[in-house]
Design an enzyme around this catalytic site. Structure first.
Site, PDB file in Angstrom:
ATOM      1  N   HIS A   1       7.316  -7.452  -1.263  1.00 36.42           N
ATOM      2  CA  HIS A   1       6.957  -6.740  -0.027  1.00 36.42           C
ATOM      3  C   HIS A   1       7.731  -7.286   1.167  1.00 36.42           C
ATOM      4  CE1 HIS A   1       3.678  -4.832  -2.086  1.00 36.42           C
ATOM      5  NE2 HIS A   1       2.922  -5.893  -2.161  1.00 36.42           N
ATOM      6  N   LYS A   5       0.812  -1.239   0.000  1.00 38.53           N
ATOM      7  CA  LYS A   5       0.000   0.000   0.000  1.00 38.53           C
ATOM      8  C   LYS A   5       0.839   1.280   0.000  1.00 38.53           C
ATOM      9  CE  LYS A   5      -2.885  -2.439  -0.611  1.00 38.53           C
ATOM     10  NZ  LYS A   5      -3.215  -2.366  -2.028  1.00 38.53           N
ATOM     11  N   SER A  17      -5.304   3.012   3.370  1.00 40.46           N
ATOM     12  CA  SER A  17      -5.361   2.307   2.086  1.00 40.46           C
ATOM     13  C   SER A  17      -5.561   0.806   2.317  1.00 40.46           C
ATOM     14  CB  SER A  17      -4.056   2.572   1.326  1.00 40.46           C
ATOM     15  OG  SER A  17      -4.078   1.992   0.057  1.00 40.46           O
TER      16      SER A  17
HETATM   17  P1  A3P Z   1      -5.046   4.737  -1.842  1.00 43.10           P
HETATM   18  O1  A3P Z   1      -5.767   3.520  -1.362  1.00 43.10           O
HETATM   19  O2  A3P Z   1      -4.651   5.666  -0.742  1.00 43.10           O
HETATM   20  O3  A3P Z   1      -5.763   5.452  -2.944  1.00 43.10           O
HETATM   21  P2  A3P Z   1      -0.033  -0.536  -3.629  1.00 43.10           P
HETATM   22  O4  A3P Z   1       0.142  -0.515  -5.092  1.00 43.10           O
HETATM   23  O5  A3P Z   1       1.252  -0.561  -2.866  1.00 43.10           O
HETATM   24  O6  A3P Z   1      -0.989  -1.586  -3.214  1.00 43.10           O
HETATM   25  O7  A3P Z   1      -0.643   0.871  -3.210  1.00 43.10           O
HETATM   26  C1  A3P Z   1      -1.955   1.230  -3.557  1.00 43.10           C
HETATM   27  C2  A3P Z   1      -2.101   2.721  -3.316  1.00 43.10           C
HETATM   28  O8  A3P Z   1      -1.370   3.448  -4.334  1.00 43.10           O
HETATM   29  C3  A3P Z   1      -3.535   3.170  -3.418  1.00 43.10           C
HETATM   30  O9  A3P Z   1      -3.660   4.246  -2.481  1.00 43.10           O
HETATM   31  C4  A3P Z   1      -3.612   3.668  -4.861  1.00 43.10           C
HETATM   32  O10 A3P Z   1      -4.677   4.532  -5.121  1.00 43.10           O
HETATM   33  C5  A3P Z   1      -2.256   4.364  -4.987  1.00 43.10           C
HETATM   34  N1  A3P Z   1      -1.854   4.565  -6.376  1.00 43.10           N
HETATM   35  C6  A3P Z   1      -1.748   3.661  -7.371  1.00 43.10           C
HETATM   36  N2  A3P Z   1      -1.397   4.231  -8.524  1.00 43.10           N
HETATM   37  C7  A3P Z   1      -1.255   5.551  -8.268  1.00 43.10           C
HETATM   38  C8  A3P Z   1      -0.900   6.697  -9.076  1.00 43.10           C
HETATM   39  N3  A3P Z   1      -0.639   6.595 -10.360  1.00 43.10           N
HETATM   40  N4  A3P Z   1      -0.870   7.904  -8.459  1.00 43.10           N
HETATM   41  C9  A3P Z   1      -1.148   8.033  -7.140  1.00 43.10           C
HETATM   42  N5  A3P Z   1      -1.486   6.994  -6.341  1.00 43.10           N
HETATM   43  C10 A3P Z   1      -1.546   5.775  -6.894  1.00 43.10           C
END
Ligand code: A3P
Length: 288
Positions: A99, A44, A129
Site C-alpha cells: 500500500h 480498501k 469501506s
Molecule cells: P467494501 O467494504 O466496500 O465492501 P481491500 O482488499 O483493499 O482491503 O478492499 C476491501 C474492499 O474490497 C471491501 O469493500 C470488499 O468487500 C471488497 N472486495 C473484496 N473482494 C471483492 C470481490 N471479489 N468483489 C467485489 N468486491 C470485493
C-alpha cells in the site's frame, strides 16, 4: 490500546502494522526478482480481490491453493511488520502486496522486469469501506464521520493522501511493466479485466481456465471462502465479530453514507487536487 502513528517520508504509518526499519528496508534494500508481481493499492481499493485474481491466474484457475491457504500468505504484504510478511517463503512468481506510495516503494523495482499492477477505486467508496474496516480494529478509536472525512481529504490517515497516492503511482503510466485498473472496471467486466491482466502478465490461459479465475474471484465465492475472507491480523489487533473485510463489494455505497453537503465538499476537494490528472476515472462519470 489505541493506534500510535508515526511519519515516514511525509506519510502516516502506525506502529501496530509498521516500523521505520522495515519501511527503510523495503525502500532501499529489498531484493526484487524479475518475475515478481506487485499488487499495489491504496488500502480498501480491492487489494484482496486483485490478490485473489493474481493467485488464480498464477495457478491457471486451479482454486486448490486459494481454498486452503489464507490470501495474505499467498500474497505477502511486504511493508507490514507482523508475521504476515512472509515474502521469503513465497513460491515464484511471487505475488507481493503493498500500500505504500511510489516514493517509498522499492527503488530498484523499475530497473528490473518485475511487474506492478495498481488498482484504484472511487475514493468515496474507499472512505466508507475504511470506516467499516476500522471498526474491526481493536485499537482504532472512531471519530465523527465529518472529522474523519476531513482527515481523509487532508491525508491525515494511514498511508497518507489518496490523491497523492494515485497521482504518484500514475506517473508510472506508460511504463511497460506498470498496469493500472480500477475496482469499477473489475466490477463491470471481471472476465474482460482478467483477460487484460493475463495479457499484461504474458500468461495465456484458455477459456475454461479464465472462467475458473472469474468464478473463484467473484464476490460470493470470496465471501464464502474463509481463506479469502479471514484476514491474518493477529487477534489482539482485529475483532472478526465486528464485521467482515469482504463486506458489501459494490460501487457507490458512499451514497448510503454521505449527505449532499459532504459529497459536495468531497467533490470540491477532489476537483482541486485532481485538476492536473489527465486520466478519466469511471467514478467521475457516474457522479455527474
Ligand atoms: P467494501 O467494504 O466496500 O465492501 P481491500 O482488499 O483493499 O482491503 O478492499 C476491501 C474492499 O474490497 C471491501 O469493500 C470488499 O468487500 C471488497 N472486495 C473484496 N473482494 C471483492 C470481490 N471479489 N468483489 C467485489 N468486491 C470485493
Amino acid at each position: 490500546m489505541t493506534f500510535d502513528y508515526f511519519m515516514y517520508k511525509g506519510i502516516r504509518f502506525t506502529v501496530q502494522f509498521h516500523s521505520e526499519e522495515i519501511l527503510r528496508f523495503i525502500e532501499n534494500e529489498f531484493h526484487v526478482l524479475d518475475d515478481d508481481i506487485y499488487n499495489v493499492t491504496y488500502h480498501k481499493s480491492g487489494t484482496h480481490w486483485m490478490g485473489e485474481i493474481l493467485n488464480l491466474i498464477k495457478h491457471r484457475g486451479d482454486p486448490t491453493e486459494c481454498n486452503t491457504v489464507p490470501v495474505l500468505r499467498r500474497t505477502a504484504w511486504y511493508e507490514a511488520n507482523t508475521s504476515i510478511s512472509n515474502v521469503e517463503n513465497l513460491e515464484s512468481p511471487r505475488i507481493i502486496t503493498s500500500h505504500v506510495p511510489l516514493h517509498i516503494f522499492t527503488k530498484t523495482a523499475f530497473q528490473s522486469k518485475a511487474k506492478v499492477i495498481y488498482t484504484m477505486r472511487n475514493p468515496k467508496d474507499i472512505f466508507v469501506s475504511l470506516i467499516y474496516f476500522n471498526r474491526m480494529l481493536k485499537c482504532y478509536k472512531e471519530t465523527k464521520f465529518q472529522d474523519f472525512l476531513e482527515d481523509f481529504l487532508h491525508g491525515n490517515v494511514l498511508y497518507g493522501s489518496w490523491f497523492d497516492h494515485v497521482k504518484g503511482w500514475m506517473q508510472m503510466a506508460g511504463n511497460e511493466n506498470f498496469f493500472y485498473i480500477t475496482y469499477e472496471e473489475l466490477k463491470q467486466d471481471l472476465r474482460g479485466s482478467v483477460m487484460r491482466i493475463c495479457k499484461f502478465l504474458g500468461k495465456e490461459l484458455n477459456d475454461e481456465e479464465i472462467d475458473s479465475v472469474v468464478k473463484h474471484s467473484s464476490f460470493d465465492a470470496m465471501k464464502e471462502n474463509k481463506m479469502s475472507n479471514g484476514i491474518l491480523f493477529p487477534e489482539e489487533l482485529l475483532d472478526n465479530t465486528k464485521g467482515s473485510l469482504i463486506r458489501k463489494g459494490i460501487c457507490g455505497d458512499w451514497k448510503n453514507h454521505f449527505t449532499v453537503a459532504q459529497s459536495e465538499f468531497f467533490d470540491q476537494v477532489y476537483q482541486e487536487k485532481m485538476k492536473d490528472v489527465n486520466v478519466k476515472f469511471p467514478w467521475e462519470e457516474s457522479e455527474k
